[in-house]
Design an enzyme around this catalytic site. Structure first.
Site, PDB file in Angstrom:
ATOM      1  CB  ALA A  63      -0.866  -0.006   1.254  1.00  0.00           C
ATOM      2  N   GLY A 106       0.460  -5.085   0.789  1.00  0.00           N
ATOM      3  CA  GLY A 106      -0.672  -5.057  -0.135  1.00  0.00           C
ATOM      4  C   GLY A 106      -0.302  -5.610  -1.504  1.00  0.00           C
ATOM      5  CD  GLU A 109      -2.757  -7.591   2.400  1.00  0.00           C
ATOM      6  OE1 GLU A 109      -2.418  -6.411   2.141  1.00  0.00           O
ATOM      7  OE2 GLU A 109      -3.412  -7.903   3.411  1.00  0.00           O
ATOM      8  CD  GLU A 129       1.251  -6.020   5.412  1.00  0.00           C
ATOM      9  OE1 GLU A 129       2.066  -6.920   5.697  1.00  0.00           O
ATOM     10  OE2 GLU A 129       0.509  -6.078   4.410  1.00  0.00           O
TER      11      GLU A 129
HETATM   12  C1  3H9 Z   1       0.627  -2.399   3.415  1.00  0.00           C
HETATM   13  O1  3H9 Z   1       0.844  -2.791   2.318  1.00  0.00           O
HETATM   14  C2  3H9 Z   1      -0.681  -2.591   4.130  1.00  0.00           C
HETATM   15  C3  3H9 Z   1      -1.545  -3.549   3.390  1.00  0.00           C
HETATM   16  O2  3H9 Z   1      -1.767  -4.701   4.174  1.00  0.00           O
HETATM   17  C4  3H9 Z   1      -2.828  -2.906   2.958  1.00  0.00           C
HETATM   18  C5  3H9 Z   1      -3.723  -2.475   4.058  1.00  0.00           C
HETATM   19  C6  3H9 Z   1      -5.091  -2.019   3.679  1.00  0.00           C
HETATM   20  N1  3H9 Z   1       4.633   3.422  -0.082  1.00  0.00           N
HETATM   21  O3  3H9 Z   1      13.328   1.969   0.385  1.00  0.00           O
HETATM   22  P1  3H9 Z   1      13.721   2.673  -0.852  1.00  0.00           P
HETATM   23  C7  3H9 Z   1       9.383   4.916  -1.267  1.00  0.00           C
HETATM   24  S1  3H9 Z   1       1.805  -1.551   4.300  1.00  0.00           S
HETATM   25  C8  3H9 Z   1       5.098   4.642  -0.361  1.00  0.00           C
HETATM   26  O4  3H9 Z   1      14.717   3.763  -0.742  1.00  0.00           O
HETATM   27  P2  3H9 Z   1      14.859   0.229  -1.851  1.00  0.00           P
HETATM   28  C9  3H9 Z   1      10.466   5.244  -0.259  1.00  0.00           C
HETATM   29  O5  3H9 Z   1       9.984   6.110   0.749  1.00  0.00           O
HETATM   30  C10 3H9 Z   1       3.180  -1.487   3.178  1.00  0.00           C
HETATM   31  N2  3H9 Z   1       6.401   4.895  -0.631  1.00  0.00           N
HETATM   32  O6  3H9 Z   1      14.168   1.651  -2.002  1.00  0.00           O
HETATM   33  C11 3H9 Z   1      11.491   5.909  -1.146  1.00  0.00           C
HETATM   34  O7  3H9 Z   1      11.084   7.244  -1.369  1.00  0.00           O
HETATM   35  P3  3H9 Z   1      12.170   8.425  -1.473  1.00  0.00           P
HETATM   36  C12 3H9 Z   1       3.888  -2.776   3.083  1.00  0.00           C
HETATM   37  C13 3H9 Z   1       7.229   3.856  -0.625  1.00  0.00           C
HETATM   38  O8  3H9 Z   1      15.083  -0.253  -3.228  1.00  0.00           O
HETATM   39  C14 3H9 Z   1      11.360   5.143  -2.461  1.00  0.00           C
HETATM   40  O9  3H9 Z   1      10.069   4.541  -2.442  1.00  0.00           O
HETATM   41  N3  3H9 Z   1       5.086  -2.624   2.313  1.00  0.00           N
HETATM   42  C15 3H9 Z   1       6.808   2.563  -0.328  1.00  0.00           C
HETATM   43  O10 3H9 Z   1      16.001   0.311  -0.903  1.00  0.00           O
HETATM   44  C16 3H9 Z   1      12.395   4.053  -2.651  1.00  0.00           C
HETATM   45  O11 3H9 Z   1      12.377   3.226  -1.489  1.00  0.00           O
HETATM   46  C17 3H9 Z   1       6.248  -2.282   2.869  1.00  0.00           C
HETATM   47  O12 3H9 Z   1       6.345  -2.115   4.057  1.00  0.00           O
HETATM   48  C18 3H9 Z   1       5.439   2.367  -0.065  1.00  0.00           C
HETATM   49  N4  3H9 Z   1       4.947   1.134   0.201  1.00  0.00           N
HETATM   50  O13 3H9 Z   1      13.780  -0.710  -1.161  1.00  0.00           O
HETATM   51  C19 3H9 Z   1       7.408  -2.113   1.935  1.00  0.00           C
HETATM   52  N5  3H9 Z   1       7.873   1.725  -0.378  1.00  0.00           N
HETATM   53  O14 3H9 Z   1      13.049   8.029  -2.624  1.00  0.00           O
HETATM   54  C20 3H9 Z   1       8.162  -0.841   2.258  1.00  0.00           C
HETATM   55  C21 3H9 Z   1       8.922   2.501  -0.702  1.00  0.00           C
HETATM   56  O15 3H9 Z   1      11.330   9.619  -1.688  1.00  0.00           O
HETATM   57  N6  3H9 Z   1       9.228  -0.591   1.326  1.00  0.00           N
HETATM   58  N7  3H9 Z   1       8.544   3.777  -0.853  1.00  0.00           N
HETATM   59  O16 3H9 Z   1      12.894   8.411  -0.165  1.00  0.00           O
HETATM   60  C22 3H9 Z   1      10.403  -1.236   1.375  1.00  0.00           C
HETATM   61  O17 3H9 Z   1      10.619  -2.110   2.181  1.00  0.00           O
HETATM   62  C23 3H9 Z   1      11.462  -0.809   0.414  1.00  0.00           C
HETATM   63  O18 3H9 Z   1      11.144   0.493  -0.002  1.00  0.00           O
HETATM   64  C24 3H9 Z   1      11.620  -1.711  -0.832  1.00  0.00           C
HETATM   65  C25 3H9 Z   1      12.612  -1.031  -1.820  1.00  0.00           C
HETATM   66  C26 3H9 Z   1      12.185  -3.057  -0.384  1.00  0.00           C
HETATM   67  C27 3H9 Z   1      10.315  -1.889  -1.530  1.00  0.00           C
END
Ligand code: 3H9
Length: 695
Positions: A63, A106, A109, A129
């Site tokens: 999400a 998400g 999901e 999450e």
């Molecule tokens: C969820 O899904 C809830 C569900 O159950 C639904 C409920 C109804 N959203 O980390 P990076 C941005 S909860 C918005 O540097 P990497 C991040 O801030 C979510 N922004 O890259 C950054 O922005 P900036 C569950 C996001 O290659 C840029 O993208 N998912 C999101 O080192 C690059 O990110 C997670 O918890 C997001 N979801 O790592 C995954 N994700 O450049 C969270 C990233 O402006 N994300 N951004 O600073 C991660 O773990 C890592 O970002 C990922 C990539 C592994 C994906």
């Protein structure tokens, strides 16, 4: 169709591509776009199946986390992902989800709402999450156990660690691995005309209530130890265990209730603050955009002690060749033996292959003189924490290191400008404060001197990323951000003991609250002698609020240096396991009597208030002085370097959660009772009314 989701045809397969860089998060428009495409396919006789794939580097990473704050504040409506995913799942034609990069939260999901999943071998899937203080809120706790079984679902949802494509295949989350082009493989899969198979209807892997509850108890115990204090893992387990007694729709309703409790709780707010904070600290206000980090191809480290050895390992782990210098063969051998042991342990624990460990070791070249230093792009000095010695090393380095290389000092308190002053290139000098053990701890405090050039700052911040650490920029003040704040915090911990609390009670109050270690146990770990030396230096420099006398001086005088001498605030056995020492209790009461310190008992909440408010007040002073750039920089330092619970968001975020007005009011009361130490920082007074730190 919006730009976020586009469609194209490959024969009778409709290919739906998500295009929402950088990570294809489910921002408004994305889930709706996928559902609209699936709907269109259902009514198009020339389409027999749908493939959903992510453009760019990944499938859907979850999400859109930015939306959660807006939902909580009422600015955005709640997500209706469940409805959309149900529509996808109910599609009459097979929907195949093609996964690469990461399918997280998400994202997974969404993938599970499809009828089949194919993945490239490098893909990872997970429900992370809990790391944001949430649980899967779009069916993850109901569909994952149906695909992978209750135990795997509990592990993945409670701990949040992603699994590899191979593991996902073995557990039934993924149906096929695709070698070669993912889209080609996914379309080929679709052309095999698999029947529609809805995850919600798969019940073979679900358990009866007794079995589900016993697994839940097992995981709960493990969460209570490993993720102490966190609510979301327990909520995730509750939701998964409910699959044993609720049908799919009731399970979804139950999950939505638990998700919402987490979303509106303080823990998710704190963890989301940390998620964005860790990324925000890398953006340095005032650093001109055109400033580019310099390449760091080769490194050198002076000093092969615990810190120097750990720092050399950090470079080697990042694939950067590093020269490691000591002054004697004995010291060099000891340092290398310790590095080798560290790598061997990683191999034993299965974290590294023997081959990779060997390659890393080969990147570390031990030397007794400055051979190879002329080729280094960065030199990190990590000798004993003594100003005269460090200055001596820097004047040597100035002579041997090439122009245009960075000279970094690994100091935890010393004056960077003073160290830089012995060189002819202070603009190339910077502080890089690693935390022990350097190869494990994520924090890197980067300390700018008054002459440090913007390019050198940018490069040091980039260095943190290269070494897979979180870099936080600090100004050059005694103790920088972390140790400067740790001073008043420990001061209060010691005062509380002097005033009548026991050593264990003070530490216990803080560990029960969530700190990884109590402040007095930390003193024993870091060394009572080290703390004593730092205090003398602080007194010499006239740092405010450092009192001339402290009970810790008594421990120092008796050679009770902490873990390394077998006794400090606690007694230690051969395994360095602490136990309370009645002798310390006797000494401290004697000391208090001598100093005429009135004795009383304390509640845990008084202990928390005195220690944590001292920490917060010093943080506010650092902001006032411009040593810390933003409150979030302080939070990230404390979460990553000082064992502050991430789910409380760091000291400055925590203060906002408590209410800055309340903190300021209590601080004024403490000021009236105890005097100048408790003078509320002007910034705290100033920010109290708005409830947000202002600058
Ligand atoms: C969820 O899904 C809830 C569900 O159950 C639904 C409920 C109804 N959203 O980390 P990076 C941005 S909860 C918005 O540097 P990497 C991040 O801030 C979510 N922004 O890259 C950054 O922005 P900036 C569950 C996001 O290659 C840029 O993208 N998912 C999101 O080192 C690059 O990110 C997670 O918890 C997001 N979801 O790592 C995954 N994700 O450049 C969270 C990233 O402006 N994300 N951004 O600073 C991660 O773990 C890592 O970002 C990922 C990539 C592994 C994906």
């Amino acid at each position: 169709m919006s730009d976020l989701v586009t469609t194209a045809r490959q024969g009778t397969v409709l290919v739906v591509t998500i295009n929402n860089p950088p990570v294809n998060a489910l921002s408004p428009g994305v889930p709706e776009g996928i559902a609209a495409a699936v709907r269109a396919a259902a009514s198009d006789d020339s389409v027999h199946a749908v493939v959903v794939i992510g453009a760019g580097r990944t499938f859907i990473a979850g999400a859109d986390i930015r939306e959660f704050g807006r939902i909580v504040s009422g600015e955005a409506p709640p997500l209706n992902l469940n409805e959309i995913l149900t529509e996808i799942e109910n599609a009459p034609k097979p929907v195949i989800m093609a996964l690469h990069g990461t399918a997280l939260g998400g994202g997974l999901e969404t993938a599970m709402s499809g009828h089949y999943r194919v993945a490239v071998p490098s893909a990872k899937v997970g429900q992370p999450e809990v790391k944001l203080g949430l649980i899967p809120g779009a069916g993850g706790t109901q569909r994952l156990p149906r695909l992978a079984g209750v135990e795997t679902a509990m592990r993945m949802c409670a701990f949040g660690e992603p699994v590899s494509a191979a593991e996902a295949l073995a557990s039934g989350i993924v149906d096929r691995l695709i070698e070669g082009d993912l889209l080609t493989g996914a379309v080929a899969f679709a052309n095999e005309h698999p029947p529609v198979r809805r995850t919600r209807d798969l019940t073979a892997k679900l358990l009866d209530p007794a079995a589900a509850e016993s697994l839940r108890t097992l995981f709960q115990d493990s969460c209570r130890t490993k993720l102490k204090g966190q609510a979301a893992p327990l909520a995730a387990l509750e939701s998964i265990a409910a699959t044993a007694r609720l049908d799919f729709d009731a399970g979804i309703t139950n999950e939505a209730r638990l998700f919402s409790e987490c979303l509106f709780g303080t823990q998710s707010k704190a963890l989301i603050h940390v998620f964005f904070g860790e990324r925000a600290v890398g953006r340095i206000p005032g650093l001109p955009k055109e400033v580019q980090p310099l390449p760091l191809r080769r490194a050198a480290v002076v000093g092969a002690g615990t810190m120097g050895g750990g720092i050399a390992m950090c470079f080697a782990n990042a694939g950067v060749p590093v020269v490691l210098k000591e002054t004697t063969q004995g010291a060099l051998d000891l340092g290398l033996a310790s590095i080798r042991r560290n790598y061997e342990n990683s191999v034993k624990r299965g974290r590294l292959t023997a081959e990779a460990a060997g390659q890393r070791l080969e990147l570390i070249k031990p030397v007794l003189h400055y051979d190879g230093f002329e080729e280094a792009d960065i030199v990190v000095e990590a000798v004993f924490e003594e100003l005269a010695l460090k200055k001596h090393v820097f004047s040597d380095l100035d002579a041997v290191v090439r122009e245009g290389a960075i000279l970094a000092t690994n100091t935890s308190t010393l004056d960077i400008d003073e160290i830089a002053s012995v060189t002819n290139r202070p603009e190339w000098v910077i502080g890089t404060h690693f935390f022990s053990p350097a190869n494990v701890m994520r924090l890197l405090e980067v300390v700018r001197g008054k002459a440090t050039s913007p390019a050198v700052i940018a490069t040091a911040m980039e260095l943190a990323k290269t070494l897979k650490k979180v870099g936080v920029l600090s100004g050059n003040a005694f103790g920088f951000i972390g140790n400067r704040m740790f001073g008043p915090y420990r001061h209060e911990a010691i005062r509380l003991v002097e005033e009548g609390a026991s050593v264990e009670q003070v530490d216990r109050a803080l560990t029960d609250w969530g700190m990884a270690m109590g402040p007095l146990a930390v003193g024993d770990l870091a060394g009572v002698d080290v703390a004593w030396r730092v205090r003398q230096e602080a007194i010499r420099l006239g740092i405010p609020h450092i009192e001339a006398a402290s009970f810790e001086d008594e421990l120092f005088a008796r050679g009770r240096y902490g873990q390394k001498s077998g006794a400090g605030w606690y007694l230690y056995d051969d395994q360095r396991k602490p136990s309370p020492d009645p002798e310390v209790e006797r000494l401290v009461r004697e000391y208090a009597a001598c100093q005429a310190i009135p004795q009383r008992s304390f509640t845990h909440s008084e202990i928390l208030e005195r220690t944590l408010f001292a920490l917060i007040n010093e943080g506010a002073r650092l902001l006032e002085e411009g040593i810390a750039l933003r409150p979030v920089d302080i939070d990230i330092v404390y979460v990553n370097g000082y064992g502050f619970p991430a789910w409380r968001g760091g000291p400055m975020h925590y203060a906002e959660t408590l209410g800055l007005q309340r903190v300021a009011d209590r601080m004024r009361a403490l000021y009236d009772e105890f005097g100048p130490f408790w003078k509320p920082a002007a910034l705290l007074e100033h920010s109290a009314r708005s409830g947000r730190w202002s600058q």
